[in-house]
Design a protein around this motif. Structure first.
Motif, PDB file in Angstrom:
ATOM      1  N   TRP A  15       0.843  -1.187   0.000  1.00 43.77           N
ATOM      2  CA  TRP A  15       0.000   0.000   0.000  1.00 43.77           C
ATOM      3  C   TRP A  15       0.880   1.239   0.000  1.00 43.77           C
ATOM      4  CZ3 TRP A  15      -5.090  -1.154  -0.419  1.00 43.77           C
ATOM      5  CH2 TRP A  15      -5.451  -2.463  -0.120  1.00 43.77           C
ATOM      6  N   GLN A  16       0.427   2.268  -0.676  1.00 43.29           N
ATOM      7  CA  GLN A  16       1.156   3.532  -0.743  1.00 43.29           C
ATOM      8  C   GLN A  16       0.288   4.657  -0.200  1.00 43.29           C
ATOM      9  OE1 GLN A  16       3.873   4.715  -4.101  1.00 43.29           O
ATOM     10  NE2 GLN A  16       2.085   5.925  -4.625  1.00 43.29           N
ATOM     11  N   ARG A  17       0.896   5.467   0.653  1.00 43.20           N
ATOM     12  CA  ARG A  17       0.200   6.620   1.215  1.00 43.20           C
ATOM     13  C   ARG A  17       1.045   7.855   0.931  1.00 43.20           C
ATOM     14  NH1 ARG A  17       0.383   8.484   6.626  1.00 43.20           N
ATOM     15  NH2 ARG A  17       1.629   6.657   7.074  1.00 43.20           N
ATOM     16  N   ILE A  18       0.451   8.819   0.256  1.00 37.95           N
ATOM     17  CA  ILE A  18       1.143  10.050  -0.092  1.00 37.95           C
ATOM     18  C   ILE A  18       0.671  11.147   0.855  1.00 37.95           C
ATOM     19  CG2 ILE A  18       1.572  11.755  -1.898  1.00 37.95           C
ATOM     20  CD1 ILE A  18       0.971   9.499  -3.933  1.00 37.95           C
ATOM     21  N   THR A  19       1.635  11.768   1.563  1.00 38.73           N
ATOM     22  CA  THR A  19       1.313  12.839   2.501  1.00 38.73           C
ATOM     23  C   THR A  19       2.184  14.047   2.181  1.00 38.73           C
ATOM     24  OG1 THR A  19       2.988  12.334   4.174  1.00 38.73           O
ATOM     25  CG2 THR A  19       0.933  11.071   4.270  1.00 38.73           C
ATOM     26  N   ASP A  20       1.953  15.117   2.909  1.00 33.28           N
ATOM     27  CA  ASP A  20       2.793  16.298   2.725  1.00 33.28           C
ATOM     28  C   ASP A  20       4.209  16.067   3.250  1.00 33.28           C
ATOM     29  OD1 ASP A  20       1.920  16.170   5.334  1.00 33.28           O
ATOM     30  OD2 ASP A  20       1.668  18.335   5.568  1.00 33.28           O
ATOM     31  N   LYS A  21       4.424  14.983   3.998  1.00 37.42           N
ATOM     32  CA  LYS A  21       5.755  14.651   4.511  1.00 37.42           C
ATOM     33  C   LYS A  21       6.475  13.617   3.658  1.00 37.42           C
ATOM     34  CE  LYS A  21       4.580  15.883   9.171  1.00 37.42           C
ATOM     35  NZ  LYS A  21       4.467  15.501  10.557  1.00 37.42           N
ATOM     36  N   GLY A  22       5.817  13.149   2.614  1.00 30.92           N
ATOM     37  CA  GLY A  22       6.457  12.185   1.726  1.00 30.92           C
ATOM     38  C   GLY A  22       5.562  11.020   1.377  1.00 30.92           C
ATOM     39  N   VAL A  23       6.162  10.051   0.727  1.00 29.40           N
ATOM     40  CA  VAL A  23       5.462   8.837   0.304  1.00 29.40           C
ATOM     41  C   VAL A  23       5.845   7.712   1.258  1.00 29.40           C
ATOM     42  CG1 VAL A  23       5.143   7.186  -1.569  1.00 29.40           C
ATOM     43  CG2 VAL A  23       5.502   9.603  -2.095  1.00 29.40           C
TER      44      VAL A  23
END
Length: 91
Positions: free
Chosen positions: A23-31
């Motif tokens: 699973w991949q989660r993209i946030t303002d702090k990175g991937v």
């Protein structure tokens, strides 16, 4: 209330009845990446397939191999998401 749509896994790995999803989660702090695993089994009494996260002793080594493949795939995915250095960056 409408159910929020979830993204599918970015990769799926399988060995027989064993499955690993990346699973991949993209946030303002990175991937960020995480994994889930499942062992599928057939219940003859209910005539139906089910999934569990419990592993039998014969599942351990194949799952380790799937985890190793997942680790390599996450490294590959992280490489795709990282900025590639250029000659102008070195100056």
């Amino acid at each position: 209330m409408a159910k929020e749509k979830s993204n599918p896994p970015v990769a799926k790995l399988q060995d027989g009845c064993l499955n690993v999803a990346i699973w991949q989660r993209i946030t303002d702090k990175g991937v960020f990446h995480s994994i889930t695993h499942e062992r599928r089994y057939f219940d003859k009494k209910k005539d139906e397939w089910f999934g569990t996260t419990n592993l039998g002793e014969d599942d351990i080594l194949p799952m380790i191999e799937l985890y190793t493949q997942a680790y390599r795939e996450i490294k590959r995915l992280r490489g795709l998401n990282m900025k590639k250095p250029t000659f102008t960056d070195a100056a």
